[in-house]
Scaffold this motif. Structure first.
Motif, PDB file in Angstrom:
ATOM      1  N   LEU A 454       1.138  -1.141   0.555  1.00  0.00           N
ATOM      2  CA  LEU A 454      -0.044   0.437   0.036  1.00  0.00           C
ATOM      3  C   LEU A 454       0.387   1.511  -0.224  1.00  0.00           C
ATOM      4  O   LEU A 454       1.557   1.567   0.363  1.00  0.00           O
ATOM      5  CB  LEU A 454      -0.892  -0.427   1.430  1.00  0.00           C
ATOM      6  CG  LEU A 454      -2.289   1.630   1.093  1.00  0.00           C
ATOM      7  CD1 LEU A 454      -2.944   1.075   0.277  1.00  0.00           C
ATOM      8  CD2 LEU A 454      -2.705   1.489   2.456  1.00  0.00           C
ATOM      9  N   THR A 455       0.927   2.171  -0.756  1.00  0.00           N
ATOM     10  CA  THR A 455       1.613   3.412  -1.332  1.00  0.00           C
ATOM     11  C   THR A 455       0.994   4.414   0.053  1.00  0.00           C
ATOM     12  O   THR A 455      -0.320   3.947   0.038  1.00  0.00           O
ATOM     13  CB  THR A 455       0.984   3.495  -2.622  1.00  0.00           C
ATOM     14  OG1 THR A 455       0.152   4.163  -2.744  1.00  0.00           O
ATOM     15  CG2 THR A 455       1.627   2.420  -3.706  1.00  0.00           C
ATOM     16  N   PRO A 456       2.377   5.467   0.344  1.00  0.00           N
ATOM     17  CA  PRO A 456       1.125   6.292   1.025  1.00  0.00           C
ATOM     18  C   PRO A 456       0.280   6.975   0.596  1.00  0.00           C
ATOM     19  O   PRO A 456      -0.472   7.997   1.230  1.00  0.00           O
ATOM     20  CB  PRO A 456       2.755   7.495   1.461  1.00  0.00           C
ATOM     21  CG  PRO A 456       3.735   6.427   1.084  1.00  0.00           C
ATOM     22  CD  PRO A 456       3.266   5.522   0.202  1.00  0.00           C
ATOM     23  N   GLU A 457      -0.110   6.958  -0.837  1.00  0.00           N
ATOM     24  CA  GLU A 457      -1.842   7.793  -1.496  1.00  0.00           C
ATOM     25  C   GLU A 457      -2.580   7.159  -1.260  1.00  0.00           C
ATOM     26  O   GLU A 457      -3.757   7.819  -2.157  1.00  0.00           O
ATOM     27  CB  GLU A 457      -1.090   8.293  -2.834  1.00  0.00           C
ATOM     28  CG  GLU A 457       0.252   9.239  -3.235  1.00  0.00           C
ATOM     29  CD  GLU A 457       1.420   8.412  -3.000  1.00  0.00           C
ATOM     30  OE1 GLU A 457       2.069   6.806  -3.221  1.00  0.00           O
ATOM     31  OE2 GLU A 457       2.440   9.514  -3.459  1.00  0.00           O
ATOM     32  N   GLY A 458      -2.675   6.026  -1.359  1.00  0.00           N
ATOM     33  CA  GLY A 458      -3.852   5.435  -0.411  1.00  0.00           C
ATOM     34  C   GLY A 458      -3.649   3.993  -2.126  1.00  0.00           C
ATOM     35  O   GLY A 458      -5.526   3.855  -1.886  1.00  0.00           O
ATOM     36  N   ILE A 459      -2.817   3.683  -2.576  1.00  0.00           N
ATOM     37  CA  ILE A 459      -3.110   3.049  -3.618  1.00  0.00           C
ATOM     38  C   ILE A 459      -2.489   1.954  -3.414  1.00  0.00           C
ATOM     39  O   ILE A 459      -1.503   1.639  -3.136  1.00  0.00           O
ATOM     40  CB  ILE A 459      -2.128   3.641  -5.392  1.00  0.00           C
ATOM     41  CG1 ILE A 459      -3.578   5.201  -5.604  1.00  0.00           C
ATOM     42  CG2 ILE A 459      -2.666   2.825  -6.028  1.00  0.00           C
ATOM     43  CD1 ILE A 459      -2.509   5.633  -6.600  1.00  0.00           C
ATOM     44  N   GLY A 460      -3.896   0.829  -3.420  1.00  0.00           N
ATOM     45  CA  GLY A 460      -2.062  -0.683  -3.377  1.00  0.00           C
ATOM     46  C   GLY A 460      -2.499  -1.319  -4.546  1.00  0.00           C
ATOM     47  O   GLY A 460      -2.600  -1.384  -5.850  1.00  0.00           O
ATOM     48  N   ILE A 461      -1.122  -1.908  -4.453  1.00  0.00           N
ATOM     49  CA  ILE A 461      -0.362  -2.825  -5.966  1.00  0.00           C
ATOM     50  C   ILE A 461      -0.832  -3.974  -5.393  1.00  0.00           C
ATOM     51  O   ILE A 461       0.443  -4.337  -4.528  1.00  0.00           O
ATOM     52  CB  ILE A 461       0.976  -1.904  -5.974  1.00  0.00           C
ATOM     53  CG1 ILE A 461       1.212  -0.548  -6.157  1.00  0.00           C
ATOM     54  CG2 ILE A 461       1.347  -3.153  -7.119  1.00  0.00           C
ATOM     55  CD1 ILE A 461       2.020   0.019  -6.732  1.00  0.00           C
ATOM     56  N   SER A 462      -0.628  -5.212  -5.740  1.00  0.00           N
ATOM     57  CA  SER A 462      -0.659  -6.586  -5.971  1.00  0.00           C
ATOM     58  C   SER A 462       0.210  -7.323  -7.088  1.00  0.00           C
ATOM     59  O   SER A 462       0.323  -6.361  -7.976  1.00  0.00           O
ATOM     60  CB  SER A 462      -1.772  -7.337  -5.950  1.00  0.00           C
ATOM     61  OG  SER A 462      -3.386  -7.094  -7.095  1.00  0.00           O
ATOM     62  N   LEU A 463       0.863  -8.206  -6.591  1.00  0.00           N
ATOM     63  CA  LEU A 463       1.640  -8.733  -8.076  1.00  0.00           C
ATOM     64  C   LEU A 463       1.010  -9.863  -8.083  1.00  0.00           C
ATOM     65  O   LEU A 463       1.038 -11.006  -6.399  1.00  0.00           O
ATOM     66  CB  LEU A 463       3.677  -8.353  -7.409  1.00  0.00           C
ATOM     67  CG  LEU A 463       3.966  -8.936  -7.890  1.00  0.00           C
ATOM     68  CD1 LEU A 463       4.655  -8.299  -9.425  1.00  0.00           C
ATOM     69  CD2 LEU A 463       6.052  -9.555  -7.617  1.00  0.00           C
ATOM     70  N   GLU A 464       1.533 -10.824  -8.925  1.00  0.00           N
ATOM     71  CA  GLU A 464       1.202 -12.279  -9.383  1.00  0.00           C
ATOM     72  C   GLU A 464       2.260 -12.654 -10.154  1.00  0.00           C
ATOM     73  O   GLU A 464       3.052 -11.778 -11.578  1.00  0.00           O
ATOM     74  CB  GLU A 464      -0.120 -11.764  -9.950  1.00  0.00           C
ATOM     75  CG  GLU A 464      -1.887 -12.055  -9.156  1.00  0.00           C
ATOM     76  CD  GLU A 464      -2.617 -12.175 -10.585  1.00  0.00           C
ATOM     77  OE1 GLU A 464      -2.911 -13.175 -11.199  1.00  0.00           O
ATOM     78  OE2 GLU A 464      -3.969 -11.826  -9.660  1.00  0.00           O
ATOM     79  N   MET A 465       2.603 -13.999  -9.943  1.00  0.00           N
ATOM     80  CA  MET A 465       3.700 -14.258 -11.088  1.00  0.00           C
ATOM     81  C   MET A 465       3.619 -15.267 -11.423  1.00  0.00           C
ATOM     82  O   MET A 465       2.562 -15.642 -12.326  1.00  0.00           O
ATOM     83  CB  MET A 465       4.398 -15.372  -9.869  1.00  0.00           C
ATOM     84  CG  MET A 465       4.676 -14.968  -8.158  1.00  0.00           C
ATOM     85  SD  MET A 465       5.922 -14.240  -8.248  1.00  0.00           S
ATOM     86  CE  MET A 465       7.196 -15.105  -8.923  1.00  0.00           C
ATOM     87  N   PRO A 466       4.092 -14.777 -13.253  1.00  0.00           N
ATOM     88  CA  PRO A 466       3.973 -15.406 -13.923  1.00  0.00           C
ATOM     89  C   PRO A 466       3.478 -16.786 -14.143  1.00  0.00           C
ATOM     90  O   PRO A 466       4.299 -17.581 -13.249  1.00  0.00           O
ATOM     91  CB  PRO A 466       4.980 -15.173 -15.114  1.00  0.00           C
ATOM     92  CG  PRO A 466       6.113 -15.074 -14.029  1.00  0.00           C
ATOM     93  CD  PRO A 466       5.403 -14.738 -13.301  1.00  0.00           C
ATOM     94  N   ALA A 467       2.658 -17.459 -14.467  1.00  0.00           N
ATOM     95  CA  ALA A 467       2.558 -18.815 -15.057  1.00  0.00           C
ATOM     96  C   ALA A 467       3.341 -19.170 -16.075  1.00  0.00           C
ATOM     97  O   ALA A 467       4.281 -19.132 -17.031  1.00  0.00           O
ATOM     98  CB  ALA A 467       1.445 -18.766 -15.513  1.00  0.00           C
ATOM     99  N   GLY A 468       4.607 -20.484 -15.716  1.00  0.00           N
ATOM    100  CA  GLY A 468       5.140 -21.281 -16.245  1.00  0.00           C
ATOM    101  C   GLY A 468       6.037 -20.453 -16.535  1.00  0.00           C
ATOM    102  O   GLY A 468       7.266 -21.439 -17.061  1.00  0.00           O
ATOM    103  N   ARG A 469       6.983 -19.468 -15.088  1.00  0.00           N
ATOM    104  CA  ARG A 469       8.149 -19.302 -15.509  1.00  0.00           C
ATOM    105  C   ARG A 469       8.022 -18.272 -16.658  1.00  0.00           C
ATOM    106  O   ARG A 469       9.687 -18.179 -17.382  1.00  0.00           O
ATOM    107  CB  ARG A 469       9.455 -19.882 -15.158  1.00  0.00           C
ATOM    108  CG  ARG A 469       9.065 -20.637 -13.513  1.00  0.00           C
ATOM    109  CD  ARG A 469      10.217 -21.313 -13.980  1.00  0.00           C
ATOM    110  NE  ARG A 469      10.278 -21.462 -11.935  1.00  0.00           N
ATOM    111  CZ  ARG A 469      11.383 -22.333 -11.606  1.00  0.00           C
ATOM    112  NH1 ARG A 469      12.229 -22.833 -12.254  1.00  0.00           N
ATOM    113  NH2 ARG A 469      10.442 -23.263 -10.597  1.00  0.00           N
ATOM    114  N   ALA A 470       7.138 -17.771 -17.148  1.00  0.00           N
ATOM    115  CA  ALA A 470       7.162 -16.966 -18.717  1.00  0.00           C
ATOM    116  C   ALA A 470       8.089 -15.887 -18.461  1.00  0.00           C
ATOM    117  O   ALA A 470       7.923 -15.127 -17.449  1.00  0.00           O
ATOM    118  CB  ALA A 470       6.423 -16.691 -19.129  1.00  0.00           C
TER     119      ALA A 470
END
Length: 502
Positions: A454-470
């Motif tokens: 969560l950034t100080p500006e109130g924006i949430g960032i989520s990360l998803e791993m690539p399928a098959g290690r692309a």
């Protein structure tokens, strides 16, 4: 271990007795005749043989020799036997006639003493062929499959364990000789330079043989089946039991236990034990350290010899050579060949290249200016009060730069927030600053177990791993970055609830 370990050895008493010279001459004569297969000797023969050495005084008599023989019998060094032959004189008839033979203890003690007299150092040798022989013996053991003809198992064991004992004893003695005080003194003299190449080549050949066959032997010992080993040792014990031992025969259990201990010691030497490296590893490291020490001492001797040589003519020629060069790059190359790298000082800090491109050389980037302070322990005297520097301009500049960076990051966040999600492979060419923020967000998400920040500006960032290690290539204005094809999702966060911007 038996209780005999706590008892004194009376057979060694003649080595430190009062008349040690007479006893040692007698025992040495007995040992020489024992080597010639003459076991039983008469007192007259012993007396004549001892006097032939020319070491005892001339007043030494046959009666004194007889008393010395009786004392040696009492200590257990000789065994008497009555001589039933005819007497040649009345004196021989009246006196009991005996012949004497050395005991097994006395033979081994005198053999040890004779060997000690020949020692002129540690001796020993490094024979890489013994590693190959041991590996060959183990290969024949595996091919036999537990089927051994009478006498075949003990012959294979004698060759295998004999080569192992010879290898360990000779190698340890030779390495110890290279680390003795006498060799250390020799390594500091110029005469050592004549031996340096041959000794180094000898050690290197041993290292190559060790690396080629020792680790192969270690693998063979680790993979050989315990059942095959037990069968082999049982056959060895059977062959040893077939040899008639008339003096003090050993029980089959004791013989088999000794063979198992010898096998385990060989396995431990090659493969090591739990939590401890093998002796082969220590032998290899010790040999490498010895080679490095020899080379280091040889270089030190050569450098010491060069200190007294005047290089004025060489430096004068080199200076003229530099003056004839018109190109500064040619001068740099000549200096690099002649002088090599100069001694450098290392300073801890952040290297500010001005760019993240790894292909930019240090010669192309500007210098980093660092203020160096004196490391002297002497405190400088206070010269009085000093003026206070006005840092408002630099503070204002730092504030403007910080706000500009924040605005730039916020603008980029709004852009991505409108898009809701981005994938690395779907991005077009980006700037260096945009790449910096992307890697910064990815790094923070990877450090979090939930893969969300969560950034100080109130924006949430989520990360998803690539399928098959692309993987994907991120094109930047200053190069290309090969990285996993991450998916970043952006959402506006209000309170504890997540609201997707749309």
């Amino acid at each position: 271990m038996t209780k005999s370990l706590l008892k004194p050895i009376a057979e060694t008493s003649y080595l430190n007795a009062q008349n040690v010279g007479r006893y040692r001459c007698i025992m040495r004569y007995f040992y020489e005749q024992h080597q010639r297969l003459r076991y039983w000797l008469k007192p007259r023969e012993v007396f004549d043989g001892v006097m032939a050495f020319g070491l005892l005084e001339e007043d030494y008599t046959l009666d004194q020799c007889q008393k010395d023989l009786n004392q040696l019998v009492e200590w257990g060094n000789l065994v008497p036997r009555h001589d039933g032959g005819r007497s040649a004189t009345v004196e021989e008839y009246l006196r009991k006639k005996f012949r004497y033979q050395m005991t097994p203890y006395a033979v081994e003690i005198e053999r040890l003493v004779a060997g000690l007299e020949k020692i002129r150092g540690y001796g020993g040798s490094l024979e890489p062929s013994l590693f190959e022989n041991i590996a060959g013996h183990l290969d024949r053991l595996e091919k036999a499959g537990g089927q051994f003809a009478p006498g075949e198992a003990v012959a294979l064991w004698d060759n295998l364990y004999g080569d192992f004992v010879k290898l360990t004893d000779n190698a340890s003695d030779y390495i110890a000789s290279l680390q003795s005080a006498r060799v250390e003194e020799l390594m500091l003299t110029e005469a050592f330079l004549a031996y340096k190449d041959s000794v180094t080549r000898y050690l290197q050949d041993f290292i190559q043989g060790l690396q080629r066959y020792a680790y192969k032997t270690e693998a063979m010992l680790a993979t050989v089946e315990p059942g095959l080993v037990n069968t082999f040792l049982a056959n060895v014990q059977r062959d040893l039991a077939a040899r008639p031992q008339l003096d003090e025969p050993v029980t089959p259990e004791e013989q088999l236990a000794r063979l198992q201990l010898e096998w385990q010691s060989m396995v431990r030497w090659f493969a090591g034990s739990a939590g401890e490296p093998s002796d082969v590893y220590f032998l290899e490291q010790t040999t490498k350290d010895t080679i490095a020490r020899i080379v280091r001492n040889a270089l030190r001797i050569q450098e010491k010899h060069r200190l007294g040589v005047s290089r004025r003519r060489e430096l004068d020629y080199l200076g003229k050579w530099f003056f004839t060069l018109d190109d500064i790059n040619e001068a740099h190359r000549l200096a690099a060949h002649v002088f090599g790298l100069y001694r450098c000082r290392h300073f801890q800090g952040v290297d500010e290249k001005g760019t993240d491109n790894a292909d930019v050389s240090m010669w192309q980037a500007g210098p980093n200016i660092r203020e160096l302070r004196s490391r002297s322990r002497k405190r400088l005297r206070d010269t009085g009060t000093g003026s206070i520097k006005d840092r408002r301009d630099s503070q204002q500049k730092a504030r403007r730069d910080f706000l500009a960076a924040q605005q730039e990051e916020m603008a980029l966040l709004r852009n991505y927030l409108d898009r809701k999600a981005i994938r690395i492979s779907g991005l077009g060419p980006v700037s260096a600053r945009e790449r910096y923020y992307l890697l910064y967000w990815i790094g923070r998400c990877m450090a979090n177990k939930s893969r969300r920040i969560l950034t100080p500006e109130g924006i949430g960032i989520s990360l998803e791993m690539p399928a098959g290690r692309a993987r994907a290539v991120l094109e930047c204005e200053d190069g290309e970055l090969d990285m996993p094809d991450y998916l970043l999702k952006f959402s506006a966060v209000i309170g504890d609830h997540h609201e997707q911007s749309g």
